[in-house]
Design an enzyme around this catalytic site. Structure first.
Site, mmCIF file in Angstrom:
data_model
loop_
_atom_site.group_PDB
_atom_site.id
_atom_site.type_symbol
_atom_site.label_atom_id
_atom_site.label_comp_id
_atom_site.label_asym_id
_atom_site.label_seq_id
_atom_site.Cartn_x
_atom_site.Cartn_y
_atom_site.Cartn_z
ATOM 1 C CD GLU A 27 -2.901 1.444 2.433
ATOM 2 O OE1 GLU A 27 -2.839 0.433 3.239
ATOM 3 O OE2 GLU A 27 -3.788 2.219 2.447
ATOM 4 C CG ASN A 72 -7.774 2.744 5.193
ATOM 5 O OD1 ASN A 72 -8.546 1.771 4.820
ATOM 6 N ND2 ASN A 72 -7.287 3.108 6.396
ATOM 7 C CG ASN A 172 -9.527 -1.134 1.444
ATOM 8 O OD1 ASN A 172 -9.075 -2.068 1.749
ATOM 9 N ND2 ASN A 172 -9.245 -0.079 2.464
ATOM 10 C CD GLU A 173 -10.222 -2.052 6.092
ATOM 11 O OE1 GLU A 173 -10.069 -1.116 6.628
ATOM 12 O OE2 GLU A 173 -9.733 -3.225 6.382
ATOM 13 C CE1 TYR A 244 -3.580 -5.650 9.143
ATOM 14 C CE2 TYR A 244 -5.593 -4.943 8.875
ATOM 15 C CZ TYR A 244 -4.279 -4.950 8.522
ATOM 16 O OH TYR A 244 -4.253 -4.490 7.223
ATOM 17 C CD GLU A 292 -6.190 -4.408 4.406
ATOM 18 O OE1 GLU A 292 -6.129 -4.089 5.491
ATOM 19 O OE2 GLU A 292 -6.744 -3.700 3.299
ATOM 20 C CD GLN A 350 0.549 -1.850 4.217
ATOM 21 O OE1 GLN A 350 1.162 -1.302 3.841
ATOM 22 N NE2 GLN A 350 -0.739 -1.291 4.313
HETATM 23 O O1 AHR Z 1 -3.181 -2.218 6.201
HETATM 24 C C1 AHR Z 1 -3.241 -1.102 6.704
HETATM 25 C C2 AHR Z 1 -4.732 -0.669 6.705
HETATM 26 O O2 AHR Z 1 -5.625 -1.490 7.357
HETATM 27 C C3 AHR Z 1 -5.289 -0.739 5.229
HETATM 28 O O3 AHR Z 1 -5.082 0.598 4.544
HETATM 29 C C4 AHR Z 1 -6.853 -0.879 5.680
HETATM 30 O O4 AHR Z 1 -7.468 -1.350 4.414
HETATM 31 C C5 AHR Z 1 -6.787 -1.458 6.998
HETATM 32 O O5 AHR Z 1 -7.911 -1.072 7.631
#
Ligand code: AHR
Length: 502
Positions: A27, A72, A172-173, A244, A292, A350
């Site tokens: 990203e 994002n 995305n999201e 995450y 992700e 990432q």
């Molecule tokens: O990977 C970091 C961020 O986490 C990404 O930009 C977003 O999609 C997620 O919230």
């Protein structure tokens, strides 16, 4: 503690190992691109400004596919800004990460990097501030052979052959209130259907991903997937999932059991997608792109906040990963593999510096974070068919996930060469577990390789000064006795056993 026992049978197949599970994510965030994969002037950089030391590590990591350019970031991105002569590219503000984006790196540079890294590109389109028209223009620029204004522009920029990008994320999201252009499920479902339909008019064989939830704890989780898929079921192939995990306080046991949450998340998304399929009387099945996932010290990042000054490529979320983090990453990979029948793409988020498996310094070295190792070994040794072992093991209490098995495991079997790989995590923070694996259904087996990642210091990290402080070590105690693999798994450890069947 009682012993743990696994039974692995070649008949316990889940699905073939899908190589796309070993994807990653680049990203425009922090120093993932600038000062990460791209650093003109670095001693190892090539003529394209791509860092050679980072490229070498990406290949060693075994990454198969990379999602780009966000995240994002993509929700405010104009892809046209990042193509063509560099001196004519505009510098812009990126509101997602409060960063100055120079646009020195864009689509064509990414595709050059992807070719050199030997990875498949997964491209995201901006559905935050943009829509169908811009997505179609990007598709024409990227994939059309030539003879139109946009495809000829790509050729004029030096990319003569079409990029032929097959997999596309529709935004995305979009469920997240933090997302630029955040939408309700109805609004996003409508838009995603429209964009997917238009993209399919250009190329019916594209693989398209609708945004699922940004996390299992989102208040709209479940309802979001149902509504979005009711709109898009016929025109998309995947729904995304993001997760995450982090150590909270000193709750090591819950952290080590993070894959329990990921497992439930996957089951719930599959159930929701299949429910929509049933309502629509559709024989089609929607798979999950877990595009992700990782350990991310998000609470610390949120406390620090995004930078107050607008700067270019600031250091964001460059945490040094611990032994504990690596064990959790290993168990998250086990979970993804266990669901290979429905999770058919995944991207660790990432790749470099920002939440990255690889770290590097400007003008300086690149090194492997602790989490690099379970990923690289899993990508290398998980081959053939995924087998789900029968696990009989003691349980441990956790504050977040209740009582969980101390053992987390998956195996793969490659019928072509007779290799079996067994991946096991001992989730117990302080006790070792003696375990045996019954492999009698394979006939004779020999132990080829046994590796363990654990440490007396669960918080040890790799650093520029000590890049190999945390590395997998050979297992001295593992052995095969009468068709059974036996080993003593240290507390909070990830292990890999490679066996040769006769
Ligand atoms: O990977 C970091 C961020 O986490 C990404 O930009 C977003 O999609 C997620 O919230």
């Amino acid at each position: 503690m009682e012993n743990g026992k696994l039974t692995i049978d070649p008949a316990f197949t889940v699905a073939p190992v899908n190589r796309r599970i070993f994807g990653s994510f680049v990203e425009h965030m922090g120093r993932c691109v600038y000062g990460g994969i791209f650093e003109p002037g670095h001693p190892t950089a090539d003529d394209d400004g791509l860092r050679g030391d980072v490229l070498d590590l990406v290949r060693e990591l075994g990454v198969t596919a990379v999602r780009y350019p966000g995240g994002n970031f993509v929700s405010g991105y104009k892809w046209e800004d990042g193509v063509g002569p560099r001196d004519q590219r505009p510098t812009r503000l990126d509101p997602a990460w409060r960063t100055i984006e120079t646009n020195a790196f864009g689509l064509d540079e990414f595709m050059t990097w992807a070719r050199k890294a030997g990875i498949e590109p997964i491209m995201a389109v901006n559905l935050g501030t943009r829509g169908l028209q811009e997505a179609l223009e990007l598709l024409e620029y990227a994939n059309h052979p030539g003879g139109t204004e946009l495809s000829d522009r790509r050729i004029a920029h030096g990319a003569v052959k079409p990029h032929d990008i097959r997999m596309w994320c529709l935004g995305n999201e979009m469920d997240g209130p933090w997302q630029l252009g955040h939408k309700t499920a109805e609004e996003y479902g409508r838009l995603a259907k429209e964009v997917a339909g238009g993209m399919r008019q250009y190329d019916a064989d594209l693989e398209l991903v609708a945004c699922g939830s940004s996390g299992r704890s989102m208040p709209t989780f479940g309802a979001w997937e149902a509504t979005v898929l009711e709109h898009t079921y016929d025109v998309v192939d995947f729904v995304s999932a993001h997760a995450y995990y982090e150590l909270e306080g000193d709750d090591v046991a819950s952290f080590l059991a993070s894959s329990v949450d990921m497992d439930l998340f996957i089951r719930e998304v599959v159930a929701t997608a299949d429910h929509v399929g049933a309502k629509l009387a559709s024989p089609k099945r929607i798979n999950i792109s877990f595009d992700e996932w990782n350990v991310w010290y998000l609470k610390k990042f949120q406390q620090e906040g995004t930078p107050t000054e607008w700067t270019s490529a600031p250091r964001l979320s460059e945490d040094a990963y611990t032994v504990l983090d690596a064990v959790v990453v290993g168990s998250l990979l086990i979970t993804l593999l266990k669901h290979s029948d429905r999770v058919t793409a995944a991207c660790q988020a990432q790749l470099v510096n920002t939440i990255g498996s690889i770290r590097c310094e400007p003008g300086g070295p690149a090194w492997r974070q602790s989490i690099f190792h379970p990923f690289a070994l899993t990508a290398r040794f998980a081959q053939g068919e995924v087998l789900e072992p029968r696990v009989v093991a003691p349980t441990m209490a956790t504050a977040k996930h209740g009582d969980v098995s101390v053992l987390d495991s998956v195996a793969t079997h490659d019928p072509e060469n007779g290799r079996v790989a067994v991946f096991v995590v001992n989730r117990h923070p302080s006790e070792s577990v003696a375990f045996s694996t019954d492999l009698r259904y394979f006939g004779g087996v020999d132990l080829v390789e046994a590796t363990v990642l654990g440490d007396e210091d669960l918080f040890a990290v790799n650093s520029m000064e000590d890049p190999d402080r945390v590395v997998p070590k050979a297992y001295d105690s593992a052995k095969v006795v009468g068709g059974a693999l036996e080993a003593e798994l240290p507390p909070a450890s990830w292990s890999l056993f490679v066996l040769q069947t006769s």
